[in-house]
Enzyme design. Structure first.
Site, mmCIF file in Angstrom:
data_model
loop_
_atom_site.group_PDB
_atom_site.id
_atom_site.type_symbol
_atom_site.label_atom_id
_atom_site.label_comp_id
_atom_site.label_asym_id
_atom_site.label_seq_id
_atom_site.Cartn_x
_atom_site.Cartn_y
_atom_site.Cartn_z
ATOM 1 N N ASP A 84 0.822 -1.212 0.000
ATOM 2 C CA ASP A 84 0.000 0.000 0.000
ATOM 3 C C ASP A 84 0.849 1.252 0.000
ATOM 4 O O ASP A 84 2.021 1.240 0.374
ATOM 5 C CB ASP A 84 -0.948 0.013 1.195
ATOM 6 C CG ASP A 84 -0.226 0.121 2.532
ATOM 7 O OD1 ASP A 84 0.780 -0.590 2.712
ATOM 8 O OD2 ASP A 84 -0.683 0.899 3.392
ATOM 9 N N GLU A 179 0.267 -1.245 5.572
ATOM 10 C CA GLU A 179 1.335 -0.827 6.470
ATOM 11 C C GLU A 179 1.187 0.632 6.848
ATOM 12 O O GLU A 179 1.475 1.043 7.978
ATOM 13 C CB GLU A 179 2.694 -1.070 5.802
ATOM 14 C CG GLU A 179 3.907 -0.909 6.719
ATOM 15 C CD GLU A 179 4.437 0.516 6.789
ATOM 16 O OE1 GLU A 179 5.301 0.782 7.646
ATOM 17 O OE2 GLU A 179 3.995 1.375 5.999
#
Length: 411
Positions: A84, A179
């Site tokens: 991400d 994350e």
């Protein structure tokens, strides 16, 4: 760029073309569906570079095994990077720009927007004369954090598969979700992954090794007001917007991100929504020392109580949610990951710094859950915004450090 750098860069360009922005307001896992589709693309590619047992699990984590090519004893080493990108700036339509043979001067990101990198404001550029520098075009972040980490791991697997003369033990890769929201890794199955220790390839400057990090919580103030017509508000109204502003302005100025560095902690108030009925103020609490961290939280609770007394007509609630804790002590108790890493850095002539990260990585949570996982540099700078850049020479150094770890772990 040399052929190895070109391979890594070509992968990186393909990866950043996929928007995988995560969403901290979402309750879905992962927080955005684009991470799932990207996970399946990575899984398909992993099978072509030598990984076996490739799997995308129910949450979107991608894992695979690069089997050992020796009968000698070796630990199972994990390599992590996250899929991400942060929601603070656009992760759509990323267009990387190459700046080869950097001459030490200014780098133009976007002339029309008067966006430049300069060695005066970006001091690390002084270390990169002669390198190929990569930026975006000024309309998005670059997503070096952390798609360059994925590109390095994938290229390493391809390289080791093509060079069986380089003996290595079992290597396991994991590409992770969310994350940037601090929530994804909590769903990762550490026991099933089965590594002895691991590394997140998610750091910045060449030689920076994060073997410690902030203790981190979120903090939320929920303020319920007492609205009325402003013409007759005296002695009656409780304005949540004003109360939220008062809370923010009352926090000590020497305990803010913009006034601290090193191992100093801070509180960042980052979001406020509301009106005359209610308001929600959100922030994050960060401190390396656990005792000081708990003291920060007590100070925030005391601040909430102070405002309850000041605004008796309002209802003020405060809530903390755990994000991650400092991994420093556990890495000292189980030193194999750090010993191999430091030997690899020395072998590749990398001057390194063992740092306490002013942030968090998946490795912090993995370490606290029993998988020692320091964080190594991936080669990017200025993440989370349009001035992000990376050095392909730094990226190549990260590749060779991981290669050395893999081969030197064989006994």
């Amino acid at each position: 760029m040399n052929p190895l750098q070109q391979k890594i860069y070509d992968r990186f360009v393909r990866y950043v073309a996929v928007d995988t922005t995560s969403d901290p307001a979402s309750t879905a896992v992962p927080t955005t569906p684009s991470q799932i589709s990207f996970a399946h693309k990575l899984a398909a590619e992993m099978k072509t570079v030598g990984f076996t047992d490739v799997e995308v699990d129910e949450y979107g984590f991608v894992t695979g095994l690069l089997p050992a090519n020796t009968d000698k004893k070796a630990p199972v080493i994990g390599l992590f990077a996250h899929m991400d990108t942060v929601c603070d700036y656009s992760g759509k339509n990323i267009r990387p720009r190459l700046h080869p043979d950097y001459d030490g001067g200014n780098i133009t990101i976007n002339a029309d927007k008067k966006m430049f990198l300069t060695p005066e404001t970006d001091r690390s550029l002084k270390l990169c004369v002669g390198d190929t520098i990569v930026t975006a075009d000024g309309n998005s972040l670059l997503a070096g954090d952390d798609k360059i980490g994925i590109a390095v791991i994938m290229t390493l697997a391809e390289y080791l598969t093509a060079h069986p003369e380089i003996k290595h033990g079992p290597l396991k890769a994991a590409f992770t979700i969310d994350e940037e929201t601090g929530t994804g890794i909590g769903y990762f199955d550490v026991e099933k992954f089965g590594a002895d220790f691991a590394y997140t390839v998610d750091g910045a400057t060449l030689g920076d090794i994060d073997c410690g990090n902030f203790n981190a919580d979120t903090v939320t103030f929920r303020i319920t007001g007492k609205p009325c017509h402003p013409g007759s508000a005296k002695g009656f109204m409780a304005n949540p917007v004003r109360i939220a502003a008062d809370i923010v302005s009352s926090w000590p100025e020497d305990k803010l991100p913009e006034t601290t560095d090193g191992e100093d902690g801070f509180v960042l108030f980052k979001d406020v929504e509301g009106g005359l009925d209610s308001a929600v103020l959100k922030g994050i609490v960060r401190e390396h020392d656990l005792a000081k961290f708990e003291e920060f939280k007590k100070m925030l609770e005391a601040l909430a109580e102070e405002k309850r007394r000041k605004y008796p007509a309002a209802k003020i609630e405060i809530e903390f949610k755990k994000q991650y804790r400092n991994m420093r002590d556990i890495l000292k108790e189980r030193p194999q990951a750090m010993e191999l890493l430091e030997a690899a850095l020395q072998e590749n002539h990398v001057q390194y710094r063992l740092t306490q990260a002013r942030g968090g990585t998946d490795g912090a949570q993995l370490t606290l859950r029993g998988l020692p996982t320091p964080n190594i540099f991936a080669g990017y700078e200025n993440p989370h915004g349009p001035y992000e850049w990376l050095s392909m020479n730094w990226v190549e150094k990260a590749f060779h450090v991981l290669e050395s770890i893999a081969k030197n772990a064989v006994k």
